[in-house]
Design a protein around this motif. Structure first.
Motif, PDB file in Angstrom:
ATOM      1  N   GLU A  30       2.060  -8.032   1.187  1.00 42.00           N
ATOM      2  CA  GLU A  30       2.839  -7.809   2.402  1.00 42.00           C
ATOM      3  C   GLU A  30       2.466  -8.865   3.444  1.00 42.00           C
ATOM      4  O   GLU A  30       1.305  -9.285   3.515  1.00 42.00           O
ATOM      5  N   PRO A  31       3.409  -9.329   4.267  1.00 41.30           N
ATOM      6  CA  PRO A  31       3.060 -10.253   5.348  1.00 41.30           C
ATOM      7  C   PRO A  31       1.989  -9.641   6.252  1.00 41.30           C
ATOM      8  O   PRO A  31       1.979  -8.425   6.480  1.00 41.30           O
ATOM      9  N   PRO A  32       1.070 -10.468   6.779  1.00 41.18           N
ATOM     10  CA  PRO A  32      -0.015  -9.945   7.626  1.00 41.18           C
ATOM     11  C   PRO A  32       0.485  -9.095   8.803  1.00 41.18           C
ATOM     12  O   PRO A  32      -0.175  -8.142   9.213  1.00 41.18           O
ATOM     13  N   SER A  33       1.660  -9.425   9.326  1.00 47.78           N
ATOM     14  CA  SER A  33       2.199  -8.669  10.467  1.00 47.78           C
ATOM     15  C   SER A  33       2.544  -7.235  10.104  1.00 47.78           C
ATOM     16  O   SER A  33       2.752  -6.399  10.989  1.00 47.78           O
ATOM     17  N   CYS A  34       2.605  -6.938   8.801  1.00 51.90           N
ATOM     18  CA  CYS A  34       2.985  -5.590   8.355  1.00 51.90           C
ATOM     19  C   CYS A  34       1.791  -4.689   8.090  1.00 51.90           C
ATOM     20  O   CYS A  34       1.971  -3.493   7.812  1.00 51.90           O
ATOM     21  N   THR A  35       0.580  -5.249   8.146  1.00 50.24           N
ATOM     22  CA  THR A  35      -0.576  -4.458   7.721  1.00 50.24           C
ATOM     23  C   THR A  35      -0.940  -3.350   8.702  1.00 50.24           C
ATOM     24  O   THR A  35      -1.602  -2.391   8.328  1.00 50.24           O
ATOM     25  N   GLN A  36      -0.517  -3.469   9.963  1.00 49.84           N
ATOM     26  CA  GLN A  36      -0.663  -2.343  10.887  1.00 49.84           C
ATOM     27  C   GLN A  36       0.686  -1.645  11.013  1.00 49.84           C
ATOM     28  O   GLN A  36       1.694  -2.271  11.336  1.00 49.84           O
ATOM     29  N   THR A 303      -0.316  -2.290  -3.112  1.00 54.03           N
ATOM     30  CA  THR A 303      -1.231  -2.317  -1.985  1.00 54.03           C
ATOM     31  C   THR A 303      -0.771  -3.425  -1.040  1.00 54.03           C
ATOM     32  O   THR A 303       0.099  -4.239  -1.383  1.00 54.03           O
ATOM     33  N   ALA A 304      -1.349  -3.486   0.138  1.00 54.17           N
ATOM     34  CA  ALA A 304      -0.953  -4.495   1.117  1.00 54.17           C
ATOM     35  C   ALA A 304      -1.171  -5.909   0.596  1.00 54.17           C
ATOM     36  O   ALA A 304      -0.451  -6.840   0.967  1.00 54.17           O
ATOM     37  N   ASN A 305      -2.168  -6.087  -0.280  1.00 56.72           N
ATOM     38  CA  ASN A 305      -2.435  -7.419  -0.820  1.00 56.72           C
ATOM     39  C   ASN A 305      -1.824  -7.641  -2.198  1.00 56.72           C
ATOM     40  O   ASN A 305      -2.159  -8.598  -2.891  1.00 56.72           O
ATOM     41  N   GLY A 306      -0.916  -6.737  -2.611  1.00 58.51           N
ATOM     42  CA  GLY A 306      -0.181  -6.952  -3.848  1.00 58.51           C
ATOM     43  C   GLY A 306      -0.765  -6.294  -5.080  1.00 58.51           C
ATOM     44  O   GLY A 306      -0.280  -6.518  -6.189  1.00 58.51           O
ATOM     45  N   GLY A 307      -1.781  -5.450  -4.925  1.00 63.76           N
ATOM     46  CA  GLY A 307      -2.383  -4.766  -6.066  1.00 63.76           C
ATOM     47  C   GLY A 307      -1.600  -3.533  -6.480  1.00 63.76           C
ATOM     48  O   GLY A 307      -0.544  -3.223  -5.920  1.00 63.76           O
ATOM     49  N   ASN A 308      -2.137  -2.812  -7.445  1.00 57.29           N
ATOM     50  CA  ASN A 308      -1.485  -1.613  -7.967  1.00 57.29           C
ATOM     51  C   ASN A 308      -1.666  -0.457  -6.980  1.00 57.29           C
ATOM     52  O   ASN A 308      -2.775   0.044  -6.787  1.00 57.29           O
TER      53      ASN A 308
END
Length: 320
Positions: A30-36, A303-308
Motif C-alpha cells: 500500500e502507498p505510505p500515505s495509506c498506512t494510517q 498486509t500494508a507491505n504486500g504480505g499475506n
C-alpha cells in the motif's frame, strides 16, 4: 557452445522473471500515505465495537488506526475534507437527510452495508407498553405521564433531527413536546432511573445494543415517516471519503468486505458494559471466537507491505 548459450539465455530469463516478481510484490504494498486509517466514532457503543474490531485487523495487517470522537454531522464534513477516511456508522434511513447532500456532490462514497437487521426508533419500557402505549399515536394522550418529553442522544445526531422534525410537524399531536439531547450514556442513565422507579419514559432505542437485554423494551409502531418501516428497520453502511478506494485499494478492499451481525456486535457491547472489558479486548476476543467471519473479510487483502493478510491476522490472533 550451443549448450552454453542456452544456459545463458535460461539464466537471463530466470533473472527477468525474478525481477518481474519483485516488482509485482513491491507493487502490492500500500502507498505510505495509506498506512494510517483515519476513522470516526460518535460515542455510540455499537460503533465503538465495530471500530475496535476493525482496529484489531488493521493493526495485524500493519496499518495504524486513528479514531476521532466526532458527531455525525462533523464526521461527514471530515469525510468531505479528506480528514476522515472511513466511517462505519451510516445508519439508514435515519441519516438520509444528513447524507444526501454529500452523496449528491460526490464528496463521500457509500461502500457497502456492514450490518443488516438493525432497528432504530422510539421505545418505552414494557410496563408502559402494558399500560397501552404501543405506537407513536399513543404518546400525546399520555403527555402528562411522559412530562411531554422524549429523550434522545447527542446534539446534532440525525435521529434527534428526525424527532425535532416530528415535533415541528406537530405529528401525532406532539407539537408541544420537547426533546432532551444528551449523549448515549446520559440517555441510558435516564432510562435506568425511570425503570427503577417505574416512571414513564420514551426514548431513542436501537439494536444492536445492550439496552435490549438490560431493559425490557417495547419498540413503538407507526413512526415510519420519520424512522422508516418495521420499527425503524435499519441498515448500517460503511462510507468512505471520495477517492479512497482508488488511492488505498488494499485497505479499502478490507472495508468493502467487513460485514458484522447483530449477535457479534451485541457480544462485544455486553463484554464492555457488563463485564467491564476494554473495547479492544472485547473486540479481540470476539474475533477469536468467530474466525469464519474475518477469513471471508480478508479474501484478497494483503498486509500494508504486500504480505499475506490472512496469515498475518491468524498469527496476531493465535487462531488458524
Amino acid at each position: 557452445m550451443k549448450t552454453f548459450f542456452a544456459h545463458a539465455v535460461s539464466r537471463v530469463a530466470m533473472s527477468c522473471m525474478a525481477a518481474a516478481f519483485a516488482v509485482t510484490t513491491a507493487s502490492a504494498a500500500e502507498p505510505p500515505s495509506c498506512t494510517q486509517v483515519n476513522m470516526a466514532g460518535p460515542g455510540w457503543t455499537d460503533i465503538d465495537a465495530t471500530n475496535a474490531m476493525s482496529g484489531v485487523l488493521l493493526k495485524a495487517l500493519g496499518y495504524r488506526q486513528h479514531v476521532a470522537n466526532l458527531s455525525v454531522p462533523i464526521t461527514y464534513q471530515g469525510l468531505k475534507k479528506g480528514q476522515i477516511d472511513v466511517f462505519l456508522g451510516n445508519w439508514m434511513p435515519a441519516q438520509a437527510p444528513v447524507v444526501k447532500p454529500f452523496e449528491e456532490e460526490k464528496s463521500i462514497e457509500v461502500v457497502h452495508p456492514n450490518l443488516s437487521n438493525a432497528k432504530f426508533t422510539l421505545a418505552v419500557p414494557d410496563y408502559v407498553a402494558a399500560a397501552g402505549v404501543h405506537s407513536f399515536a399513543d404518546l400525546a394522550k399520555n403527555a402528562d405521564k411522559f412530562d411531554s418529553t422524549i429523550y434522545g442522544i447527542e446534539p446534532g445526531a440525525p435521529a434527534n433531527q428526525n424527532i425535532k422534525k416530528m415535533v415541528d410537524d406537530k405529528a401525532f399531536g406532539l407539537g408541544n413536546w420537547k426533546l432532551v439531547e444528551s449523549s448515549e450514556t446520559g440517555m441510558l442513565t435516564q432510562i435506568d432511573r425511570a425503570v427503577r422507579e417505574k416512571k414513564w419514559i420514551v426514548f431513542l432505542a436501537w439494536e444492536p445494543h445492550l439496552m435490549n437485554t438490560k431493559f425490557k423494551l417495547s419498540y413503538l409502531d407507526g413512526g415510519d415517516k420519520y424512522f422508516g418501516p418495521n420499527y425503524g428497520g435499519a441498515t448500517v453502511n460503511t462510507v468512505a471519503r471520495a477517492g479512497y478506494e482508488q488511492q488505498c485499494p488494499n485497505v479499502a478492499r478490507l472495508f468493502r468486505q467487513i460485514t458484522f451481525n447483530v449477535d457479534l456486535e451485541n457480544g462485544v457491547i455486553t463484554d464492555v458494559l457488563e463485564k467491564k472489558a476494554s473495547v479492544d479486548m472485547a473486540a479481540t476476543d470476539a474475533l477469536k471466537r468467530h474466525p469464519e467471519l474475518w477469513k471471508s473479510w480478508l479474501d484478497g487483502v494483503n498486509t500494508a507491505n504486500g504480505g499475506n493478510g490472512l496469515q498475518a491476522v491468524q498469527a496476531a490472533l493465535g487462531v488458524k
